[in-house]
Design a protein around this motif. Structure first.
Motif, PDB file in Angstrom:
ATOM      1  N   VAL A 186       0.855  -1.184   0.000  1.00  0.00           N
ATOM      2  CA  VAL A 186       0.000   0.000   0.000  1.00  0.00           C
ATOM      3  C   VAL A 186       0.899   1.245   0.000  1.00  0.00           C
ATOM      4  CG1 VAL A 186      -1.413   1.311   1.653  1.00  0.00           C
ATOM      5  CG2 VAL A 186      -2.073  -1.014   1.031  1.00  0.00           C
ATOM      6  N   ALA A 187       0.477   2.282  -0.701  1.00  0.00           N
ATOM      7  CA  ALA A 187       1.215   3.544  -0.698  1.00  0.00           C
ATOM      8  C   ALA A 187       0.381   4.601   0.016  1.00  0.00           C
ATOM      9  CB  ALA A 187       1.510   3.996  -2.122  1.00  0.00           C
ATOM     10  N   ARG A 188       1.079   5.417   0.817  1.00  0.00           N
ATOM     11  CA  ARG A 188       0.408   6.506   1.517  1.00  0.00           C
ATOM     12  C   ARG A 188       0.723   7.785   0.775  1.00  0.00           C
ATOM     13  NH1 ARG A 188       1.723  10.347   5.544  1.00  0.00           N
ATOM     14  NH2 ARG A 188       0.132  10.532   7.163  1.00  0.00           N
ATOM     15  N   ARG A 189      -0.304   8.577   0.491  1.00  0.00           N
ATOM     16  CA  ARG A 189      -0.107   9.870  -0.181  1.00  0.00           C
ATOM     17  C   ARG A 189      -0.627  10.961   0.737  1.00  0.00           C
ATOM     18  NH1 ARG A 189       2.494   7.211  -4.184  1.00  0.00           N
ATOM     19  NH2 ARG A 189       1.122   5.899  -5.454  1.00  0.00           N
ATOM     20  N   SER A 190       0.209  11.945   0.995  1.00  0.00           N
ATOM     21  CA  SER A 190      -0.293  13.049   1.811  1.00  0.00           C
ATOM     22  C   SER A 190      -0.339  14.313   0.971  1.00  0.00           C
ATOM     23  CB  SER A 190       0.559  13.241   3.064  1.00  0.00           C
ATOM     24  OG  SER A 190       1.913  13.223   2.723  1.00  0.00           O
ATOM     25  N   PHE A 191      -1.313  15.128   1.271  1.00  0.00           N
ATOM     26  CA  PHE A 191      -1.579  16.328   0.469  1.00  0.00           C
ATOM     27  C   PHE A 191      -1.636  17.562   1.343  1.00  0.00           C
ATOM     28  CE2 PHE A 191      -3.457  12.742  -1.873  1.00  0.00           C
ATOM     29  CZ  PHE A 191      -2.726  12.852  -3.040  1.00  0.00           C
ATOM     30  N   GLU A 192      -1.642  18.706   0.688  1.00  0.00           N
ATOM     31  CA  GLU A 192      -1.648  19.995   1.393  1.00  0.00           C
ATOM     32  C   GLU A 192      -2.896  20.163   2.256  1.00  0.00           C
ATOM     33  OE1 GLU A 192       0.744  22.548   0.722  1.00  0.00           O
ATOM     34  OE2 GLU A 192       1.849  21.233  -0.623  1.00  0.00           O
ATOM     35  N   THR A 193      -3.930  19.450   1.954  1.00  0.00           N
ATOM     36  CA  THR A 193      -5.153  19.548   2.743  1.00  0.00           C
ATOM     37  C   THR A 193      -4.932  18.954   4.134  1.00  0.00           C
ATOM     38  OG1 THR A 193      -5.815  17.500   1.651  1.00  0.00           O
ATOM     39  CG2 THR A 193      -6.835  19.519   0.861  1.00  0.00           C
ATOM     40  N   GLY A 194      -3.780  18.355   4.340  1.00  0.00           N
ATOM     41  CA  GLY A 194      -3.437  17.865   5.667  1.00  0.00           C
ATOM     42  C   GLY A 194      -3.930  16.458   5.939  1.00  0.00           C
ATOM     43  N   HIS A 195      -4.561  15.847   4.963  1.00  0.00           N
ATOM     44  CA  HIS A 195      -4.965  14.478   5.236  1.00  0.00           C
ATOM     45  C   HIS A 195      -4.311  13.531   4.233  1.00  0.00           C
ATOM     46  CE1 HIS A 195      -7.767  14.467   1.936  1.00  0.00           C
ATOM     47  NE2 HIS A 195      -8.061  13.225   2.190  1.00  0.00           N
ATOM     48  N   ALA A 196      -4.190  12.288   4.657  1.00  0.00           N
ATOM     49  CA  ALA A 196      -3.500  11.301   3.828  1.00  0.00           C
ATOM     50  C   ALA A 196      -4.494  10.266   3.320  1.00  0.00           C
ATOM     51  CB  ALA A 196      -2.422  10.615   4.647  1.00  0.00           C
ATOM     52  N   VAL A 197      -4.244   9.764   2.141  1.00  0.00           N
ATOM     53  CA  VAL A 197      -5.036   8.650   1.639  1.00  0.00           C
ATOM     54  C   VAL A 197      -4.097   7.488   1.316  1.00  0.00           C
ATOM     55  CG1 VAL A 197      -6.885  10.092   0.704  1.00  0.00           C
ATOM     56  CG2 VAL A 197      -4.969   9.436  -0.776  1.00  0.00           C
ATOM     57  N   TYR A 198      -4.695   6.331   1.238  1.00  0.00           N
ATOM     58  CA  TYR A 198      -3.940   5.111   0.957  1.00  0.00           C
ATOM     59  C   TYR A 198      -4.473   4.493  -0.321  1.00  0.00           C
ATOM     60  CZ  TYR A 198      -2.432   5.678   5.760  1.00  0.00           C
ATOM     61  OH  TYR A 198      -1.920   6.191   6.915  1.00  0.00           O
ATOM     62  N   GLU A 199      -3.559   3.892  -1.081  1.00  0.00           N
ATOM     63  CA  GLU A 199      -3.969   3.174  -2.287  1.00  0.00           C
ATOM     64  C   GLU A 199      -3.070   1.963  -2.450  1.00  0.00           C
ATOM     65  OE1 GLU A 199      -2.657   4.900  -6.172  1.00  0.00           O
ATOM     66  OE2 GLU A 199      -2.077   6.623  -4.957  1.00  0.00           O
ATOM     67  N   ILE A 200      -3.546   0.980  -3.203  1.00  0.00           N
ATOM     68  CA  ILE A 200      -2.705  -0.168  -3.536  1.00  0.00           C
ATOM     69  C   ILE A 200      -1.531   0.359  -4.357  1.00  0.00           C
ATOM     70  CG2 ILE A 200      -2.582  -2.333  -4.837  1.00  0.00           C
ATOM     71  CD1 ILE A 200      -4.349  -2.639  -2.395  1.00  0.00           C
ATOM     72  N   ASP A 201      -0.320  -0.012  -3.971  1.00  0.00           N
ATOM     73  CA  ASP A 201       0.857   0.464  -4.681  1.00  0.00           C
ATOM     74  C   ASP A 201       1.117  -0.434  -5.889  1.00  0.00           C
ATOM     75  OD1 ASP A 201       3.190   1.496  -5.586  1.00  0.00           O
ATOM     76  OD2 ASP A 201       4.263   1.356  -3.675  1.00  0.00           O
ATOM     77  N   GLU A 202       0.699   0.043  -7.035  1.00  0.00           N
ATOM     78  CA  GLU A 202       0.889  -0.763  -8.246  1.00  0.00           C
ATOM     79  C   GLU A 202       2.167  -0.376  -8.970  1.00  0.00           C
ATOM     80  OE1 GLU A 202      -2.881   0.076  -9.994  1.00  0.00           O
ATOM     81  OE2 GLU A 202      -3.796  -1.738  -9.160  1.00  0.00           O
ATOM     82  N   GLY A 203       2.908   0.544  -8.397  1.00  0.00           N
ATOM     83  CA  GLY A 203       4.172   0.944  -9.007  1.00  0.00           C
ATOM     84  C   GLY A 203       3.988   1.693 -10.318  1.00  0.00           C
ATOM     85  N   ARG A 204       2.781   2.195 -10.549  1.00  0.00           N
ATOM     86  CA  ARG A 204       2.479   2.891 -11.800  1.00  0.00           C
ATOM     87  C   ARG A 204       2.347   4.372 -11.479  1.00  0.00           C
ATOM     88  NH1 ARG A 204      -2.383   4.376 -13.181  1.00  0.00           N
ATOM     89  NH2 ARG A 204      -3.209   3.201 -11.435  1.00  0.00           N
ATOM     90  N   HIS A 205       3.099   5.201 -12.187  1.00  0.00           N
ATOM     91  CA  HIS A 205       3.031   6.625 -11.903  1.00  0.00           C
ATOM     92  C   HIS A 205       1.671   7.223 -12.274  1.00  0.00           C
ATOM     93  CE1 HIS A 205       3.953  10.808 -11.529  1.00  0.00           C
ATOM     94  NE2 HIS A 205       3.435  11.000 -12.718  1.00  0.00           N
ATOM     95  N   HIS A 206       1.156   8.080 -11.415  1.00  0.00           N
ATOM     96  CA  HIS A 206      -0.012   8.884 -11.769  1.00  0.00           C
ATOM     97  C   HIS A 206      -0.043  10.114 -10.873  1.00  0.00           C
ATOM     98  CE1 HIS A 206      -1.557   5.999  -8.698  1.00  0.00           C
ATOM     99  NE2 HIS A 206      -2.132   7.077  -8.214  1.00  0.00           N
ATOM    100  N   ASP A 207      -0.802  11.088 -11.261  1.00  0.00           N
ATOM    101  CA  ASP A 207      -0.953  12.304 -10.470  1.00  0.00           C
ATOM    102  C   ASP A 207      -2.364  12.346  -9.887  1.00  0.00           C
ATOM    103  OD1 ASP A 207       1.696  13.359 -10.929  1.00  0.00           O
ATOM    104  OD2 ASP A 207       1.069  13.651 -12.996  1.00  0.00           O
ATOM    105  N   HIS A 208      -2.603  13.342  -9.033  1.00  0.00           N
ATOM    106  CA  HIS A 208      -3.855  13.328  -8.267  1.00  0.00           C
ATOM    107  C   HIS A 208      -4.643  14.635  -8.357  1.00  0.00           C
ATOM    108  CE1 HIS A 208      -1.499  10.087  -6.211  1.00  0.00           C
ATOM    109  NE2 HIS A 208      -2.663   9.476  -6.357  1.00  0.00           N
ATOM    110  N   LEU A 209      -5.945  14.501  -8.239  1.00  0.00           N
ATOM    111  CA  LEU A 209      -6.882  15.620  -8.089  1.00  0.00           C
ATOM    112  C   LEU A 209      -7.432  15.517  -6.667  1.00  0.00           C
ATOM    113  CD1 LEU A 209      -8.785  14.733 -11.330  1.00  0.00           C
ATOM    114  CD2 LEU A 209      -7.795  16.997 -11.022  1.00  0.00           C
ATOM    115  N   VAL A 210      -7.316  16.596  -5.908  1.00  0.00           N
ATOM    116  CA  VAL A 210      -7.692  16.538  -4.500  1.00  0.00           C
ATOM    117  C   VAL A 210      -8.805  17.543  -4.216  1.00  0.00           C
ATOM    118  CG1 VAL A 210      -6.841  16.770  -2.129  1.00  0.00           C
ATOM    119  CG2 VAL A 210      -5.297  15.960  -3.930  1.00  0.00           C
ATOM    120  N   CYS A 211      -9.920  17.080  -3.697  1.00  0.00           N
ATOM    121  CA  CYS A 211     -11.006  17.997  -3.341  1.00  0.00           C
ATOM    122  C   CYS A 211     -10.722  18.597  -1.967  1.00  0.00           C
ATOM    123  CB  CYS A 211     -12.353  17.281  -3.334  1.00  0.00           C
ATOM    124  SG  CYS A 211     -13.711  18.382  -2.838  1.00  0.00           S
ATOM    125  N   VAL A 212     -10.675  19.933  -1.916  1.00  0.00           N
ATOM    126  CA  VAL A 212     -10.325  20.600  -0.655  1.00  0.00           C
ATOM    127  C   VAL A 212     -11.505  20.614   0.327  1.00  0.00           C
ATOM    128  CG1 VAL A 212      -8.565  22.056  -1.731  1.00  0.00           C
ATOM    129  CG2 VAL A 212     -10.913  22.917  -1.534  1.00  0.00           C
TER     130      VAL A 212
END
Ligand SMILES: [Zn+2]
Ligand SMILES: [Zn+2]
Length: 142
Positions: free
Chosen positions: A67-93
Motif C-alpha cells: 500500500v502507498a500513503r499519499r499526503s496532500f496539502e489539505t493535511g490528510h492522507a489517503v492510501y492506495e494499492i501500490d501498483e508501481g504505476r506513476h499517476h498524479d492526483h486531483l484533490v477535493c479541498v
C-alpha cells in the motif's frame, strides 16, 4: 497470486483486518481512501475493527510495499494499492476525495523543463486542488 499468499510472501499473517482493508482498496468504488474512510467501510461491512487497528494495518501494509500513503496539502492522507504505476492526483479541498489522472502532455512538458535546465529528474508529484463534482456549487461552470 492470491492475497493470502501475497501477505505471507512479505512476512505478514493473513489476518482478517489486513484482508478486509486490502479487499476494500482493491475492489471498492474508490482507489484512494483515508484511514477514516476505510474504517467506515469496515463498519458498514460489519467488521468490528477500531480506527487504531486500521492505522496499524495500513502502516504494516505500507512498510511491506503493498500500500502507498499519499499526503496532500489539505493535511490528510489517503492510501492506495501500490501498483508501481506513476499517476498524479486531483484533490477535493472540501470533502477530501482524491482521484487520479495521467496526462502524457504534462508528463512530457515536465521532462522537457527539467532537461532544458540541465536538471536530472528523478520523480515528480503533481496534485491539483479544487472542488470535486459533488462539492462544486450547483450551476457553476463545467
Ligand atoms: Zn468534494
Ligand atoms: Zn493515486
Amino acid at each position: 497470486m492470491d492475497e493470502i499468499e501475497h501477505l505471507h510472501q512479505v512476512g505478514l499473517k493473513a489476518t482478517a483486518p489486513r484482508l478486509k482493508v486490502l479487499e476494500i482498496l482493491r475492489h471498492g468504488a474508490r482507489r484512494h481512501l483515508s484511514a477514516e474512510d476505510l474504517h467506515r467501510e469496515l463498519l458498514l461491512g460489519d467488521a468490528d475493527v477500531g480506527l487504531a487497528t486500521v492505522y496499524r494495518v495500513l502502516g504494516q501494509l505500507e512498510q511491506a510495499g503493498i500500500v502507498a500513503r499519499r499526503s496532500f496539502e489539505t493535511g490528510h492522507a489517503v492510501y492506495e494499492i501500490d501498483e508501481g504505476r506513476h499517476h498524479d492526483h486531483l484533490v477535493c479541498v472540501r470533502c477530501g476525495r482524491v482521484d487520479e489522472f495521467e496526462d502524457p502532455a504534462i508528463e512530457a512538458r515536465q521532462a522537457a523543463v527539467a532537461e532544458s535546465r540541465g536538471f536530472q529528474l528523478s520523480e515528480h508529484r503533481l496534485a491539483l486542488y479544487g472542488l470535486c463534482r459533488a462539492c462544486r456549487p450547483a450551476g457553476s461552470a463545467p
